[in-house]
Each structure stands twice: as structure tokens, then as C-alpha cells.
Scaffold this motif. Structure first.
Motif, PDB file in Angstrom:
ATOM      1  N   PHE A 111       0.831  -1.207   0.000  1.00  0.00           N
ATOM      2  CA  PHE A 111       0.000   0.000   0.000  1.00  0.00           C
ATOM      3  C   PHE A 111       0.868   1.260   0.000  1.00  0.00           C
ATOM      4  CE2 PHE A 111      -3.348  -2.822   1.781  1.00  0.00           C
ATOM      5  CZ  PHE A 111      -4.343  -2.526   0.863  1.00  0.00           C
ATOM      6  N   SER A 112       1.980   1.221  -0.694  1.00  0.00           N
ATOM      7  CA  SER A 112       2.917   2.345  -0.706  1.00  0.00           C
ATOM      8  C   SER A 112       2.344   3.588  -1.374  1.00  0.00           C
ATOM      9  CB  SER A 112       4.215   1.943  -1.404  1.00  0.00           C
ATOM     10  OG  SER A 112       3.947   1.541  -2.736  1.00  0.00           O
ATOM     11  N   PHE A 113       1.217   3.462  -2.035  1.00  0.00           N
ATOM     12  CA  PHE A 113       0.583   4.624  -2.663  1.00  0.00           C
ATOM     13  C   PHE A 113      -0.226   5.434  -1.654  1.00  0.00           C
ATOM     14  CE2 PHE A 113      -1.621   0.676  -3.683  1.00  0.00           C
ATOM     15  CZ  PHE A 113      -2.892   0.879  -3.162  1.00  0.00           C
ATOM     16  N   PHE A 114      -0.377   4.936  -0.427  1.00  0.00           N
ATOM     17  CA  PHE A 114      -1.014   5.701   0.650  1.00  0.00           C
ATOM     18  C   PHE A 114       0.076   6.350   1.501  1.00  0.00           C
ATOM     19  CE2 PHE A 114      -4.698   2.500   0.582  1.00  0.00           C
ATOM     20  CZ  PHE A 114      -5.492   3.344  -0.175  1.00  0.00           C
ATOM     21  N   LYS A 115      -0.251   7.506   2.088  1.00  0.00           N
ATOM     22  CA  LYS A 115       0.671   8.134   3.039  1.00  0.00           C
ATOM     23  C   LYS A 115       0.742   7.254   4.276  1.00  0.00           C
ATOM     24  CE  LYS A 115       0.002  12.929   1.630  1.00  0.00           C
ATOM     25  NZ  LYS A 115      -0.444  14.266   2.064  1.00  0.00           N
ATOM     26  N   GLU A 116       1.948   6.910   4.662  1.00  0.00           N
ATOM     27  CA  GLU A 116       2.120   5.990   5.777  1.00  0.00           C
ATOM     28  C   GLU A 116       1.722   6.631   7.103  1.00  0.00           C
ATOM     29  OE1 GLU A 116       5.428   2.786   7.341  1.00  0.00           O
ATOM     30  OE2 GLU A 116       5.681   3.811   5.419  1.00  0.00           O
ATOM     31  N   HIS A 117       1.001   5.868   7.901  1.00  0.00           N
ATOM     32  CA  HIS A 117       0.557   6.270   9.244  1.00  0.00           C
ATOM     33  C   HIS A 117      -0.330   7.520   9.217  1.00  0.00           C
ATOM     34  CE1 HIS A 117       3.457   3.299  10.330  1.00  0.00           C
ATOM     35  NE2 HIS A 117       4.459   4.046   9.942  1.00  0.00           N
ATOM     36  N   GLU A 118      -0.997   7.768   8.118  1.00  0.00           N
ATOM     37  CA  GLU A 118      -1.895   8.916   8.056  1.00  0.00           C
ATOM     38  C   GLU A 118      -3.310   8.425   7.799  1.00  0.00           C
ATOM     39  OE1 GLU A 118      -2.335  13.128   5.730  1.00  0.00           O
ATOM     40  OE2 GLU A 118      -0.352  12.317   6.086  1.00  0.00           O
ATOM     41  N   ILE A 119      -4.093   8.412   8.858  1.00  0.00           N
ATOM     42  CA  ILE A 119      -5.494   8.010   8.799  1.00  0.00           C
ATOM     43  C   ILE A 119      -6.313   9.225   9.196  1.00  0.00           C
ATOM     44  CG2 ILE A 119      -7.253   6.552   9.834  1.00  0.00           C
ATOM     45  CD1 ILE A 119      -5.050   4.444  10.267  1.00  0.00           C
ATOM     46  N   GLU A 120      -7.288   9.570   8.370  1.00  0.00           N
ATOM     47  CA  GLU A 120      -8.104  10.751   8.658  1.00  0.00           C
ATOM     48  C   GLU A 120      -9.526  10.348   9.021  1.00  0.00           C
ATOM     49  OE1 GLU A 120      -7.878  13.868   5.806  1.00  0.00           O
ATOM     50  OE2 GLU A 120      -5.703  13.979   5.913  1.00  0.00           O
ATOM     51  N   ASN A 121     -10.119  11.182   9.866  1.00  0.00           N
ATOM     52  CA  ASN A 121     -11.523  11.038  10.271  1.00  0.00           C
ATOM     53  C   ASN A 121     -11.865   9.646  10.779  1.00  0.00           C
ATOM     54  OD1 ASN A 121     -11.855  13.695   9.408  1.00  0.00           O
ATOM     55  ND2 ASN A 121     -12.498  13.062   7.380  1.00  0.00           N
ATOM     56  N   LEU A 122     -11.013   9.080  11.606  1.00  0.00           N
ATOM     57  CA  LEU A 122     -11.263   7.741  12.154  1.00  0.00           C
ATOM     58  C   LEU A 122     -12.380   7.832  13.189  1.00  0.00           C
ATOM     59  CD1 LEU A 122     -10.349   4.769  12.177  1.00  0.00           C
ATOM     60  CD2 LEU A 122      -8.941   5.349  14.152  1.00  0.00           C
ATOM     61  N   THR A 123     -13.412   7.036  12.980  1.00  0.00           N
ATOM     62  CA  THR A 123     -14.512   6.946  13.941  1.00  0.00           C
ATOM     63  C   THR A 123     -14.689   5.483  14.318  1.00  0.00           C
ATOM     64  OG1 THR A 123     -16.188   6.710  12.203  1.00  0.00           O
ATOM     65  CG2 THR A 123     -15.725   8.945  12.980  1.00  0.00           C
ATOM     66  N   THR A 124     -15.104   5.251  15.537  1.00  0.00           N
ATOM     67  CA  THR A 124     -15.359   3.891  16.002  1.00  0.00           C
ATOM     68  C   THR A 124     -16.727   3.838  16.649  1.00  0.00           C
ATOM     69  OG1 THR A 124     -14.221   4.387  18.080  1.00  0.00           O
ATOM     70  CG2 THR A 124     -12.936   3.283  16.369  1.00  0.00           C
ATOM     71  N   PHE A 133     -16.872  -3.967  17.199  1.00  0.00           N
ATOM     72  CA  PHE A 133     -17.047  -2.563  16.842  1.00  0.00           C
ATOM     73  C   PHE A 133     -16.467  -2.335  15.456  1.00  0.00           C
ATOM     74  CE2 PHE A 133     -12.964  -2.720  19.021  1.00  0.00           C
ATOM     75  CZ  PHE A 133     -12.136  -1.946  18.230  1.00  0.00           C
ATOM     76  N   VAL A 134     -16.904  -1.248  14.830  1.00  0.00           N
ATOM     77  CA  VAL A 134     -16.449  -0.903  13.490  1.00  0.00           C
ATOM     78  C   VAL A 134     -15.654   0.391  13.564  1.00  0.00           C
ATOM     79  CG1 VAL A 134     -17.191  -0.253  11.167  1.00  0.00           C
ATOM     80  CG2 VAL A 134     -18.367  -2.087  12.375  1.00  0.00           C
ATOM     81  N   ALA A 135     -14.512   0.390  12.892  1.00  0.00           N
ATOM     82  CA  ALA A 135     -13.682   1.593  12.769  1.00  0.00           C
ATOM     83  C   ALA A 135     -13.702   2.006  11.298  1.00  0.00           C
ATOM     84  CB  ALA A 135     -12.261   1.299  13.218  1.00  0.00           C
ATOM     85  N   LYS A 136     -14.102   3.239  11.040  1.00  0.00           N
ATOM     86  CA  LYS A 136     -14.147   3.769   9.675  1.00  0.00           C
ATOM     87  C   LYS A 136     -13.209   4.962   9.575  1.00  0.00           C
ATOM     88  CE  LYS A 136     -19.061   2.921   8.817  1.00  0.00           C
ATOM     89  NZ  LYS A 136     -20.315   3.573   8.433  1.00  0.00           N
ATOM     90  N   GLY A 137     -12.629   5.139   8.412  1.00  0.00           N
ATOM     91  CA  GLY A 137     -11.755   6.278   8.212  1.00  0.00           C
ATOM     92  C   GLY A 137     -11.325   6.383   6.767  1.00  0.00           C
ATOM     93  N   TYR A 138     -10.296   7.188   6.556  1.00  0.00           N
ATOM     94  CA  TYR A 138      -9.781   7.424   5.207  1.00  0.00           C
ATOM     95  C   TYR A 138      -8.266   7.320   5.219  1.00  0.00           C
ATOM     96  CZ  TYR A 138     -14.394   9.335   4.239  1.00  0.00           C
ATOM     97  OH  TYR A 138     -15.741   9.486   4.098  1.00  0.00           O
ATOM     98  N   SER A 139      -7.744   6.624   4.208  1.00  0.00           N
ATOM     99  CA  SER A 139      -6.314   6.666   3.925  1.00  0.00           C
ATOM    100  C   SER A 139      -6.115   7.789   2.927  1.00  0.00           C
ATOM    101  CB  SER A 139      -5.851   5.354   3.299  1.00  0.00           C
ATOM    102  OG  SER A 139      -5.936   4.328   4.240  1.00  0.00           O
ATOM    103  N   VAL A 140      -4.933   8.381   2.938  1.00  0.00           N
ATOM    104  CA  VAL A 140      -4.658   9.501   2.048  1.00  0.00           C
ATOM    105  C   VAL A 140      -3.687   9.036   0.962  1.00  0.00           C
ATOM    106  CG1 VAL A 140      -3.776  11.860   1.891  1.00  0.00           C
ATOM    107  CG2 VAL A 140      -5.015  11.116   3.938  1.00  0.00           C
ATOM    108  N   VAL A 141      -4.069   9.264  -0.295  1.00  0.00           N
ATOM    109  CA  VAL A 141      -3.227   8.889  -1.431  1.00  0.00           C
ATOM    110  C   VAL A 141      -2.065   9.871  -1.498  1.00  0.00           C
ATOM    111  CG1 VAL A 141      -3.159   8.594  -3.943  1.00  0.00           C
ATOM    112  CG2 VAL A 141      -5.208   7.926  -2.654  1.00  0.00           C
ATOM    113  N   LYS A 142      -0.834   9.341  -1.594  1.00  0.00           N
ATOM    114  CA  LYS A 142       0.380  10.168  -1.578  1.00  0.00           C
ATOM    115  C   LYS A 142       0.374  11.256  -2.648  1.00  0.00           C
ATOM    116  CE  LYS A 142       3.971   7.113   0.214  1.00  0.00           C
ATOM    117  NZ  LYS A 142       5.142   6.332  -0.143  1.00  0.00           N
ATOM    118  N   ASP A 143       0.168  10.874  -3.880  1.00  0.00           N
ATOM    119  CA  ASP A 143       0.348  11.802  -4.996  1.00  0.00           C
ATOM    120  C   ASP A 143      -0.741  12.860  -5.110  1.00  0.00           C
ATOM    121  OD1 ASP A 143       2.576  10.329  -5.570  1.00  0.00           O
ATOM    122  OD2 ASP A 143       1.590   9.135  -7.131  1.00  0.00           O
TER     123      ASP A 143
END
Length: 171
Positions: A111-124, A133-143
Motif C-alpha cells: 500500500f505504498s501509494f497511501f501516506k504511511e501512518h496517516e489516517i483521517e476522520n477515524l470513527t469507532t 465494533f467498526v472503525a471507519k476512516g480514510y487513507s490519504v493517497v500520496k500523490d
């Protein structure tokens, strides 16, 4: 005071003591009837532990995949990309195609196309049964900085039960 008055006064006093004990028992919440709900408070979800598990799934390069997946024998049927079971396809490849709407290049194996260790808007959120439980969030695409949605279902021991990636996550 005669015997009859003493007996009457003792009976009234005894009944009052029993009523006070019953009222105190009910007021402290120790007594529940069938009409009263017996709700239990769910434990607080440890966000740091959730992020650690998700980061491991995305950026593990130790050669030990599925370390936090509860049932690795059922992995192919427990992972969904764009609401389709992963099956025997490569997760990284399918997510790449979903994220970029293009074919996977040959050199993408992680998954090198995602910014490493960057998860946004994580909700549980705990499921109604209280077992997962469910954890939802967004990975951020590097480019591009574009956000790519994901969700993980965890059991109470923070082991992954299911994973969802991509558009229209319906869980």
C-alpha cells in the motif's frame, strides 16, 4: 403498656423496617424486574490500538501478513473492495484499481501509494450486540491527497473480523 399494645406496636415497627429495607434495595438498583432493562456499559475503544492494527494491515513489510486477523482461513471471504468479496485476488491490486480507476502497475506490491501512518476522520462505534465494533476512516493517497475510505470490524480483543475498502462502504 399492656401485652396487646406492645404486640401491635412491635408488628407495626417490624413492617416498617421491612418496607424501609425493600425501598432501600430498590433505590440502590440492586433489584431489577423483568420490565427493567439490564444495559451494560461497553468499554471505551482504544483508538491508538485500532490505529496500530490498521497501520499494520496497510504497511506491514515484516512478511507476517494477517497478524491481527482473527480467522485467517476465512480471509478471502471477509474482505470487500467496492462491495465485492476479495476472493483470491490481490488486495493491494484491487484497492489500487479502485483508488485510481486504472490498471495496477507491476511494481505495486504494498500500500505504498497511501501516506504511511496517516489516517483521517477515524470513527469507532460498537455494534448493537456489544461483541464487536467498526472503525471507519480514510487513507490519504500520496500523490493526490485524495481520501480513500476503509472500514474494519474488530472484536473486543482488537482482532480484525472483516475489512472493507472503497466506494459505498455499506456496513
Amino acid at each position: 403498656m399492656n401485652k396487646k399494645s406492645a404486640l401491635t406496636l412491635g408488628s407495626i415497627g417490624g413492617v416498617l423496617v421491612i418496607l424501609i429495607i425493600i425501598i432501600a434495595f430498590i433505590m440502590t438498583g440492586q433489584h431489577k424486574t423483568n420490565s427493567q432493562s439490564s444495559s451494560t456499559k461497553l468499554p471505551k475503544i482504544n483508538q491508538a490500538k485500532v490505529i496500530k492494527r490498521i497501520d499494520y494491515e496497510f504497511f506491514n513489510d515484516s512478511g507476517t501478513p494477517l497478524k491481527y486477523f482473527e480467522n485467517s482461513d476465512n480471509y478471502d471471504d471477509s474482505v470487500f473492495v467496492d462491495n465485492t468479496k476479495l476472493g483470491d485476488r490481490s488486495l493491494v491490486g484491487v484497492v489500487y484499481v479502485s483508488a485510481f480507476n486504472s490498471d495496477q502497475p507491476n511494481d505495486v506490491g504494498t500500500f505504498s501509494f497511501f501516506k504511511e501512518h496517516e489516517i483521517e476522520n477515524l470513527t469507532t462505534k460498537w455494534e448493537k450486540d456489544g461483541n464487536s465494533f467498526v472503525a471507519k476512516g480514510y487513507s490519504v493517497v500520496k500523490d493526490t491527497g485524495k481520501k480513500y475510505p476503509f472500514a474494519f470490524e474488530f472484536n473486543a480483543d482488537y482482532m480484525i473480523l472483516q475489512e472493507w475498502y472503497g466506494k459505498d462502504i455499506k456496513i
